[in-house]
Design an enzyme around this catalytic site. Sequence first.
Site, PDB file in Angstrom:
ATOM      1  N   ALA A 127      13.597 176.045   1.726  1.00 47.76           N
ATOM      2  CA  ALA A 127      14.830 175.975   0.939  1.00 47.76           C
ATOM      3  C   ALA A 127      14.759 174.904  -0.143  1.00 47.76           C
ATOM      4  CB  ALA A 127      16.023 175.706   1.852  1.00 47.76           C
ATOM      5  N   HIS A 225      19.592 172.306  -6.053  1.00 47.26           N
ATOM      6  CA  HIS A 225      18.951 171.018  -5.767  1.00 47.26           C
ATOM      7  C   HIS A 225      17.946 170.708  -6.874  1.00 47.26           C
ATOM      8  CE1 HIS A 225      20.670 171.563  -1.795  1.00 47.26           C
ATOM      9  NE2 HIS A 225      19.980 172.694  -1.654  1.00 47.26           N
TER      10      HIS A 225
END
Length: 274
Positions: A127, A225
Site C-alpha cells: 500500500a 501518501h
Amino acid sequence: MNQACKKQIKVGIAGFGTIGKVVGKALDSGIEGMELVAVTSGNLDKARSNMSDFTSPAMVVEAGELAGLVDVIVECAPTQAFMDVAVPALSKGKVLVTVSGAAILENPQIIDIARESSGQIVLATGALLGLDAVRAAAEGTIHSVTMVTRKPPTSLIKAKYVIENNIDLISISEPLRLFKGSAREGAVKFPSNVNVAAALGLAGVGADETELEIWADPSKTRNTHKIRVDADSASFELTIENVPTVENPGTGRITALSVIAALKSLSVPLRVGS
C-alpha cells in the site's frame, strides 16, 4: 519458505472482514503451493457467512486454535487484537503476515518473540510504494524521511484521534491538518490509519526520525501518501493514491492485494523486490 518443499503451505486468516475476505477468496481461487485451512474472527458466524460462496470453505475456529493448525497466519484483525494473534503464532515458530505496522511499533517485543521461537513477521507493504528503495538507502546513510498523508474526510472519521477529540470532518470545506510529528506519535494517535507510516519508519531511519503529516482533505477521493527521502545514495520523492474500499474507507483496496502478493512471495520460484 522453500519452493523445493512440495508440501502445501497451510494458511490461516485471523480477522475476516474487509481485508481477510479478499485474501481468503484469493486462496480459495488458488494460490500455487498454498491452501486456506482455517479462519478465526471476532464473529465466527459472520466468518462462516463470508465464505458462503467459497469453493472449499475453511474451518472456522476459535482464535486460540489457529496457530496449531497452520504454517502461515495472515493477521487482518483490529489493532487491539494484534497481540492475541501474533504471540501464539510466533511462539510456535509460524510465519505471521500482517499490515499492522502501527501494532509492531507499539509492541516491539514481538520481534524478540519471533527471534526466540524461529518465527517470522512479514509486514506487507504494497500500500506504500518505494520501500525497497528506502530499505536500500538505509544500508547507507539517510538524512531525512518525510511523509504527507492526505485522505478524504470519510476515510478518517473513525480514526481514534478524531473520535477522542470530537472533530467534525464531514462539514469541512478546506484541507485540515490533523497531525504533525513523528511516525511513532502518528501510529499512537491513528493506529488504524497510518500503518503505511509505521512501515516507512521500520524500513528507514526509524519511526522517531520519520516525519509525518496527516490531513483530512475534502478535495481528495483517494487515500494519498507522498514520501520524500534524502540519503547519501539517492534522493527520491514518491506518491501513491489508493482507492478506498466501500466497506471501510480508511482501508485502500490495494491493502488486501498487498497481503496476497506477500503470501505469493513465500512460495514462488522468482521473487521480485527485496
